[in-house]
Design an enzyme around this catalytic site. Structure first.
Site, PDB file in Angstrom:
ATOM      1  N   ASP A  66      -2.936 -73.317 -13.077  1.00 58.13           N
ATOM      2  CA  ASP A  66      -2.212 -74.473 -12.556  1.00 58.13           C
ATOM      3  C   ASP A  66      -3.066 -75.724 -12.528  1.00 58.13           C
ATOM      4  O   ASP A  66      -4.287 -75.663 -12.623  1.00 58.13           O
ATOM      5  CB  ASP A  66      -1.772 -74.198 -11.118  1.00 58.13           C
ATOM      6  CG  ASP A  66      -0.519 -73.355 -11.094  1.00 58.13           C
ATOM      7  OD1 ASP A  66       0.182 -73.308 -12.110  1.00 58.13           O
ATOM      8  OD2 ASP A  66      -0.267 -72.730 -10.046  1.00 58.13           O
ATOM      9  N   TYR A  80      -9.912 -63.330 -10.288  1.00 58.31           N
ATOM     10  CA  TYR A  80      -9.849 -64.673  -9.719  1.00 58.31           C
ATOM     11  C   TYR A  80     -10.730 -64.717  -8.467  1.00 58.31           C
ATOM     12  O   TYR A  80     -10.777 -63.731  -7.718  1.00 58.31           O
ATOM     13  CB  TYR A  80      -8.418 -65.018  -9.278  1.00 58.31           C
ATOM     14  CG  TYR A  80      -7.516 -65.466 -10.401  1.00 58.31           C
ATOM     15  CD1 TYR A  80      -7.500 -66.789 -10.808  1.00 58.31           C
ATOM     16  CD2 TYR A  80      -6.656 -64.577 -11.039  1.00 58.31           C
ATOM     17  CE1 TYR A  80      -6.654 -67.218 -11.822  1.00 58.31           C
ATOM     18  CE2 TYR A  80      -5.804 -64.994 -12.062  1.00 58.31           C
ATOM     19  CZ  TYR A  80      -5.816 -66.319 -12.443  1.00 58.31           C
ATOM     20  OH  TYR A  80      -4.988 -66.747 -13.444  1.00 58.31           O
TER      21      TYR A  80
END
Lengths: 248, 248
Positions: free
Chosen positions: A54, A113
């Site tokens: 994003d 992540y």
């Protein structure tokens, strides 16, 4: 038959980009790299990323593949030229030839992540773009207990945002742990795949647990509800790093 | 007699500032903090820093003193309010009451500077504002040998820039060492004081040694010449951090 397929490994500071994926009127990582490739290779080349990141999200390691009409003779030189053209907030780390069956998204086995949180009263200026600064008391023991509820193969519908295009909401988190540092923590995720905003929504929920806004026993209920509105709010983009993408 | 003297410890990202010292028409650290102090304290207050940092130079720890007409009752609250007003690239770490004899510049016993160098082919985007990226081969053994020439009490005229207002060019470097990291080095200076651009000029000279543009045996000659033009060029500001300022 065309078999000039290449795997590109890159890292980027997402601060000044509207994410990975090409979007009209926005500066994106994919578009920036494709533009540089067109300049060097003199042909239009599409990059297929391991997944989108994003707007504002960083990558210590992102992987993409691309194919070319003609074989590339010198991959080190291509890497060098691309880095010369690209802004310094994107670096190509390597380009290697792969089998035509390699697919940057479908061949992924594991993705990691890391979410960085600063928990001391004053955040070092150097971390302001790379770590989410949370003020007030956070109970890390509660967060560590909460992590256990997320590990395994589960339906993560409550932790993905509505605009998610996924049809399958079941994902496996192999590992989820909390790494303590001097002035904060890193929450480290390893899974077989992640839904849209899943990491940031889980982090937001964990923070609500740490601040006693959500109780430990509520977490199974949030999973069962399959309703995004039951979970905590999304943690901001700038604390998130795509850390690793692994293939067989 | 006025004895409301305070010691302020702060850190900053120098990227977007024209250095510490107030300059007309420029955004500086000193001016930003003084402005915030005037807003909170409702009186004009002058900050005296331990020394200037140049445009683009960072500080992990800078110290300044100031005096006020009326005593400040709650220093934690003042710190909190100042951080609320300041941009996130400046953080006040603490404010404490000190004797009126304390002087942020004259009372300094030791100062440390760290210079960060990235020596791998591709610099991580996250380090582009905080480490100088040097391409090409650098002989670290030669640099380590060269360091020894700089330690001790010496006349550093050849390593300060002409516009230096110093009248005394003799400084003592207590320690100068090279700290190796995965993708580069940190050159760590500890001294009783530093002349204008002295750290950056020494780093530039050390890099010339590592690239064999300056020989080890030339270093004593450069010192003896007392001529800035004989030394290497100045290393850029963004690799430099004021790391610590120590008092008795």
């Amino acid at each position: 038959m065309q078999n000039n397929r290449y795997k590109m490994t890159l890292c980027y500071d997402g601060t000044n980009y509207a994410g990975w994926q090409i979007q009209k009127g926005e500066k994106t990582i994919q578009e920036s790299v494709e533009k540089a490739m067109e300049t060097v290779l003199r042909e239009k080349t599409s990059l297929v990323g391991s997944g989108r990141t994003d707007s504002g999200v960083h990558a210590l390691k992102q992987v993409a593949h691309f194919s070319t009409k003609t074989a590339i003779s010198d991959l080190a030189k291509l890497t060098y030229c691309l880095n010369g053209l690209l802004a310094k907030d994107i670096r190509i780390l390597s380009i290697e030839k792969v089998l035509s069956t390699f697919h940057a998204r479908y061949s992924v086995k594991k993705k990691s992540y890391h979410y960085h949180l600063t928990l001391c009263p004053y955040q070092k200026p150097f971390e302001k773009l790379y770590s989410y600064h949370v003020l007030g008391s956070i109970d890390l023991d509660l967060i560590e207990k909460a992590l256990l509820h997320f590990i395994g193969t589960k339906d993560f519908t409550s932790f993905t945002n509505v605009r998610s295009s996924a049809k399958k909401f079941t994902k496996t988190l192999f590992s989820l742990c909390l790494n303590k540092k001097a002035d904060g923590i890193i929450i480290e995720f390893i899974g077989n795949g992640f839904l849209y905003k899943m990491v940031r929504n889980i982090v937001g929920t964990l923070l609500d647990v740490g601040q006693k806004k959500i109780l430990l026993e509520d977490i199974p209920k949030i999973f069962a509800a399959k309703d995004r509105k039951k979970a905590g709010k999304s943690a901001p983009a700038h604390g998130l790093f795509l850390f690793d993408v692994e293939y067989e």
